[in-house]
Structures are given as structure tokens and as C-alpha cells.
Design a protein around this motif. Structure first.
Motif: not given
Length: 682
Positions: A394, A398-399, A403, A406, A410, A514, A521, A532, A535
Motif C-alpha cells: 500500500v 501511495q508513493n 495527490y 491517492l 489505495t 507515506v 490496510e 485522498s 489518506e
């Protein structure tokens, strides 16, 4: 009257009011945790009861669907629960999810045959998906960002606890009560959660309009169902070349084409196709699928191996599986900590998929003569491999995305893990059923079995082994053992594919925001559905813990170029915000220890950054300049955590979140100074 981080005037709270609010939040959090416990527990509690359920209801070839039906229903419903909660309010929807889950649980407990149980498990999964998604979303409604990190740990603990308790409780209920209590136990817990939520939960109304992708949700669920049906029924109930199998495969392809066409035009697609243009996302999605495939396939059939082949009780089969769970929890926690501190992550999916492949090969070597020590080591190795890769998948998704993508990225990564789990259980079931039929037929070819027993009856009901004459039992046990362990051999190439793909992941530098994956998750196979904003908020909220705040102020002070205690920097920024502070009252109203506050106050006075006005400390001109530089450093540090998301065209909700968090790092509303001075907005 003080101003909040948005500059809005708020009526000061008395300590009694603050305690009441805090107590109400804790009661609500407790009810949410109960709801989450129900859904998370139901993913693991059934596994140790499955051999007994099959013996009672018959239909060993359909065993996998007891798990698959729940997983598919909860996965497919997840995006709908999330969007509907945003649009119509989460409290009523959460209550609806509990009611659906409890109805499904009651019906599962009353099931008279396998088709009924499978259908009721799907209904239960529909409610379970809502419990997963909405319980975590509601925390964001009732807890400010600075406090959220504290509660994330509680939710993570529930997932970790259910991984351990599920197999044990499933065994205990099955052995000492009935397998039906695996489902009935949900009823009292759910009723308590429902009552507390109805009376104690107060959620601010924040309706957000969504264009809900109903058609996309239906199509992706239909595609997954078609493919899982082909995988589980093809070659067993239906021949591979039968009209039913071919028809389902063709229907799956047609529905996939339709899904792609719908998602290209959807305003808010359930799975945006543009994500698949990002190599890291595509690779991580496939590896997530592999991890779900291996984990749940094994967790479903290991209890059968232990109870049928080794003759252990349902309870003890749960105990035997603990090394796998401990290995998973140990490696997932350790890998998350190492990634957070070093920023290096590629080694974990590579090593994790490699160790998982090794674990499957070790499981394949088990037989009816394997000792408890050997089984425990093999289970531990398998769990260790899964944990190494699950924690970072995860995180790397995310990385890799912008944005705006995001939240949905996920959701996508965890969605593929859940679909992988569904396929794993179904395909493992097909392999097991085919191999068992062949092995039993071979073992008893030409042998006259007593009491109306046959290879077919032994295949449908493993209790028939006990009725065999002692000389014939080893052959039956060996047939069961080799059939189950062959499943792990067939799964090994799938895990090996994940190992090969992991080498192609590109190790981009991690954004600071992140480096703290959420346990919910990573450990459980549940899909998630968050925006987003949610997160980023969940990741940055770890700054709100006491340890997180201290670390933040150490970095802020270094960045600003000052040689100050972290507590002194915190105090200067607090005075900048509120105008003045009184150290003694500050110790009473915050969680910061008195000795830290007194040392900070002493340093600010000695360096003439603050002076006394009666009992209060106020800033000098020098102190004001230092505080301004610290405030700049604080925002720079936050922007650094967000990386390229903090660009000139950043969305307003990200601006608002950073403003809230930077303001709250100085103190929450219930920690306002005693004198009610006007707050300066951070």
C-alpha cells in the motif's frame, strides 16, 4: 473567545465540558471498534470451523465458497458504502451495515445445507464491507486530525487481535458448542454496538455530493464472480469444455470489455484506468493479488490438514496456526518500522515474495507424519514472507501516484488483494477436490470398504475415515494429506511470479507522509475506500502523538537554526498563537509533563525570548522573530513530508489540512489557555 485554525470564533469549553466530549468520543470509538471487530473476526474465525461445517452439511467440493462468497460480497460493496456514506451521512448507513451483517449471521447459523450457507455468507459479507469502510471513516468525523494517530493504533490492534483470536475462537466454539455459534456470537456483540451507536454517536453532518459509479461497481463485481466461478467449478462440477464453463468465461470477457468502456466515461470511476499507466501501481496490484491468493488459500485449507490428517481438535488447530500469524505480525510490524526510518522499501517485496514461495514449498513437504515442531517452523516461515510484503505494498502505491489519485489508488491496491484472496480460495478448492478424488480412487481401487463407505463418501465427509478398519486408515489419511499439500505446490509458481515482478519495481524516494502504513490496510485482506484527504490525514495524524510531536519540534528547531529545547519551541509557537501562556495552568491542561514545561519556560526567559506579565509569559520582540521563523520552519517541514503533492496548484483541502495540523500541534481546543485570550491564527 479563541479562534480555531480556520479563524472561526469558538466558545471556550470548561474542563467538565471537555471531559464530557472526550468521554462521548471514547464510547463512540468503542462502538466502532465492536463493529470493526465483527467484520474482521469473520474473515478468520470460520477457517477452523470449516472441516466440521463440511462434515455436518456435506459438499466438501463447495468448502471454498463459504470463504469466497464473503470476500467477493464485501469487496464489491466497499466503494458503494464509502460513497453513500459521504453523500447521505455515515451514522444511519453504519447502523444499516450492522443490521445486514447480523441478519446474515443469524441466517448462517440456521443454514441447513451448503448452498444456503454460501448465500447467507454473501449477505453477511455485504454488511461486513460496510462495517470495515464506515467504522474508519467515522473516526475522521468525530476525532480531530491531531488526535487521530492515537486511535489508529486501536483499530490496528483489532486487526492484529482478530488474526490471532479468529482461529482460536472458531475452534473453541466448534468443539465445545457448535459450529453455528461461530455466527451466532456476532448477534450479542452487534446488538450492543447498535445500541451504543444509536445513543452515543454524534456525527457532524457533512454531506458530499458524488456521482456514484453504480454500473462500474456492478460490472467489476460480475467480472470477478464469473472468473471465480470458472476457477472453482471448472474441472469439478463442470468439465473444462462444458457449455457452462465456456459460457462463463466468455461472459467474463464481455463484461470486462463493458467495464473498461464504462470506466472511461464515468465521472468518478470505481477503478480509474489511468492508474494502470503507472508501472508501480500495475506491478503492486499484481503482487497484491498474489499475496491475497497465497495467504487466504493457505489459511482456508491448513485447518483441514490439521484436523483431518493429524486428528487435532478444532481448538488445537487454531493454536497450531498461531506461528503463521505471529510470523506475519512480526515481519509486517518490523518492515513498516524499518521503511519508516530508512525510506528504503524495495528489498521487502522482493524478499517477502521469495520467502512466501519458500514457505509454500515447505508446506508442500508436510505429510501425516510431520511433527508439530516441523509444522510450526513451516507455518512461521510462510507467515514471515507474507508479512514482509504486505506492509509495503500500500505504501509504494501511495508513493507512486499524484495527490488526486491517492485515495482511489489505495483502494485499488487493497481491492486486488481481496480479489486475489477470492481466487486463491476458489482455485485451491478446485485443486484440492480434484486431487482428493483421484487419490482416494487410487488408494481404494479394488478394495472392498465396509459399512457402505466408498471413495466418494470419504471425499464428501472426512468423518468416514474413523469408520474405516485400522489397516485402511493410513491410506485415506495419506490421500487427504497429499491432496492438501499439492495445493501449496500449485500455489508456489504464483508466488514465484510475484517474486519476479517485485524486481521490476522502481524504488522512488518516499514522501515523508507515506512512511507510516495503516495496519488496517496491510494485515487484513479487506479493501478500503477513502478520499485522498483521508489518506494524507491518517498518515500525518501520527504527528499528533506525544512522541510524534516531540520529533516534529526537534526537526522544526533544527530547520530554523536555533539551539532550543523542543519544549521551548513548542511554547514559543503556543504563545505566538494565543498571545500568552501560564506554565502552571499549561501543565494541567495539556499532556506535556510539568518538568518539560518548567524547563522550556526557564530557557525562554533566560534567553529573553519571553518575559513575565504576572504569572503569564509573553513574547519579547526577539522572541516574536524566533517564533515567526519557527512557524515558517514548521510549514516547510510539513510541506517536505508531502513532497511533490505540496505544489503551487495544490488543492484547497490539502491547504486546510496542513493549516489544521500546524495549528493543533500547538494545542487542541480543550488545551486552550486559562485566560481566554484571543488566539492568533497559525
Amino acid at each position: 473567545m479563541a479562534l480555531d485554525a480556520h479563524g472561526t470564533a469558538r466558545k471556550p469549553q470548561s474542563p467538565a465540558d471537555a471531559e464530557h466530549v472526550r468521554g462521548s468520543v471514547l464510547v463512540s470509538i468503542g462502538a466502532l471498534l465492536l463493529g470493526l471487530l465483527l467484520a474482521a473476526l469473520d474473515q478468520t474465525i470460520v477457517s477452523t470451523a470449516l472441516p466440521t461445517i463440511v462434515s455436518d452439511l456435506g459438499g466438501l467440493e463447495h468448502l471454498s465458497w463459504v470463504v469466497t462468497a464473503y470476500l467477493l460480497a464485501s469487496t464489491a460493496a466497499t466503494p458503494l458504502w464509502g460513497k453513500l456514506g459521504d453523500q447521505y451521512g455515515r451514522k444511519k448507513l453504519f447502523q444499516t451495515a450492522i443490521v445486514i451483517f447480523l441478519i446474515g449471521s443469524a441466517l448462517c447459523g440456521m443454514a441447513r445445507n451448503m448452498p444456503e450457507l454460501i448465500g447467507f455468507r454473501a449477505l453477511q459479507g455485504l454488511g461486513g464491507g460496510g462495517l470495515m469502510v464506515l467504522s474508519m471513516a467515522i473516526v475522521g468525523d468525530i476525532v480531530p486530525p491531531r488526535e487521530r494517530g492515537r486511535y489508529q493504533g486501536l483499530f490496528g490492534a483489532v486487526f492484529g487481535a482478530t488474526s490471532v483470536l479468529g482461529p482460536l475462537l472458531g475452534g473453541l466454539f466448534t468443539e465445545h458448542l457448535s459450529w453455528r455459534w461461530v455466527f451466532y456470537v456476532n448477534l450479542p456483540v452487534g446488538v450492543v454496538a447498535l445500541a451504543v451507536i444509536a445513543t452515543a454517536l454524534r456525527i457532524p453532518r457533512r454531506a458530499a455530493h458524488h456521482v456514484i459509479d453504480y454500473l462500474g461497481t456492478f460490472l467489476i463485481a460480475a467480472v470477478a464472480t464469473c472468473l471465480v466461478l470458472v476457477a472453482s467449478l471448472g474441472g469439478t462440477t463442470w468439465g473444462w469444455g462444458s457449455a457452462q464453463t465456456v459460457g462463463l468465461a466468455v461472459l467474463g470477457v464481455v463484461l470486462t470489455v463493458a467495464f473498461v468502456a464504462v470506466e472511461r466515461r464515468a465521472a468518478e470511476p470505481v477503478l480509474p484506468l489511468k492508474l494502470f499507466r503507472i508501472r508501480t501501481f500495475t506491478l503492486a496490484a499484481v503482487i497484491s493479488f498474489v499475496v491475497g491468493f497465497a495467504m487466504f488459500g493457505a489459511m482456508t485449507y491448513l485447518p483441514t490438514f490439521l484436523q483431518v490428517v493429524h486428528g487435532v481438535s478444532p481448538t488445537m488447530s487454531g493454536v497450531h496456526m498461531l506461528p503463521m500469524v505471529f510470523g506475519l505480525l512480526l515481519s509486517s510490524t518490523a518492515s513498516g518500522q524499518i521503511v519508516s526510518r530508512t525510506g528504503r522499501w524495495k528489498v521487502f517485496p522482493v524478499v517477502g515474495t521469495g520467502v512466501t514461495t519458500l514457505g509454500l514449498l515447505l508446506l508442500h513437504r508436510l505429510d501425516e507424519h510431520s511433527s508439530t515442531a516441523v509444522m510450526s517452523v513451516d507455518f512461521f516461515v510462510f507467515g514471515l514472507g507474507l508479512g514482509l510484503v504486505m506492509q509495503v505494498l500500500v505504501l509504494i502505491v501511495q508513493n507512486a501516484v499524484s495527490y488526486e489519485d491517492l485515495g482511489v489508488a489505495t483502494s485499488g491496491a487493497t481491492f486486488f488483494r481481496s480479489i486475489g484472496a477470492s481466487f486463491g480460495v476458489a482455485i485451491f478448492g478446485t485443486v484440492f477436490a480434484n486431487r482428493l478424488a483421484d487419490n482416494l480412487a487410487t488408494a481404494f481401487r479394488g478394495v472392498r470398504l465396509p459399512g457402505g463407505l466408498s471413495a466418494n463418501t470419504l471425499k464428501s465427509d472426512p468423518r468416514g475415515i474413523a469408520a474405516l478398519p485400522p489397516p485402511l486408515r493410513p491410506a485415506a489419511l495419506h490421500a487427504y494429506a497429499s491432496s492438501i499439500t499439492d495445493v501449496f505446490l500449485y500455489a508456489a509458481p504464483v508466488a514465484l511470479l510475484g517474486f519476479v515482478l517485485a524486481w521490476f519495481l522502481k524504488e522512488d524516494p518516499l514522501r515523508g507522509s507515506v512512511t507510516a502504513p495503516d495496519v488496517s490496510e496491510t494485515i487484513a485482506p479487506n479493501p478500503v475506500e477513502r478520499s485522498s484527504y483521508d489518506e494524507v490525514c491518517r498518515a500525518l495524524s501520527l504527528l499528533g502523538t506525544r512522541e510524534g510531536r516531540r520529533e516534529v519540534y526537534v526537526k522544526i528547531t533544527e530547520r530554523a537554526g536555533y539551539d532550543l529545547l523542543p519544549g521551548a519551541s513548542w511554547m514559543l509557537l503556543r504563545i505566538r498563537r494565543y498571545g500568552s501562556v501560564e506554565p502552571g495552568m499549561l501543565a494541567e491542561r495539556t499532556s506535556v509533563p510539568l518538568n518539560v514545561i518548567l524547563e522550556a519556560a526557564r530557557q525562554t526567559e533566560e534567553r529573553r525570548l519571553a518575559v513575565r506579565r504576572g504569572l503569564d509569559l509573553t513574547l519579547t520582540d526577539t522572541g516574536r522573530a524566533v517564533a515567526e521563523r519557527l512557524a515558517e520552519a514548521r510549514e516547510e517541514s510539513m510541506a517536505e513530508l508531502l513532497g511533490d503533492w505540496w505544489g503551487p496548484d495544490r488543492p484547497t483541502d490539502l491547504d486546510r489540512l496542513v493549516r489544521e495540523l500546524t495549528g493543533e500541534l500547538c494545542g487542541s481546543e480543550r488545551e486552550r489557555p486559562h485566560n481566554g485570550t484571543v488566539a492568533k491564527v497559525s
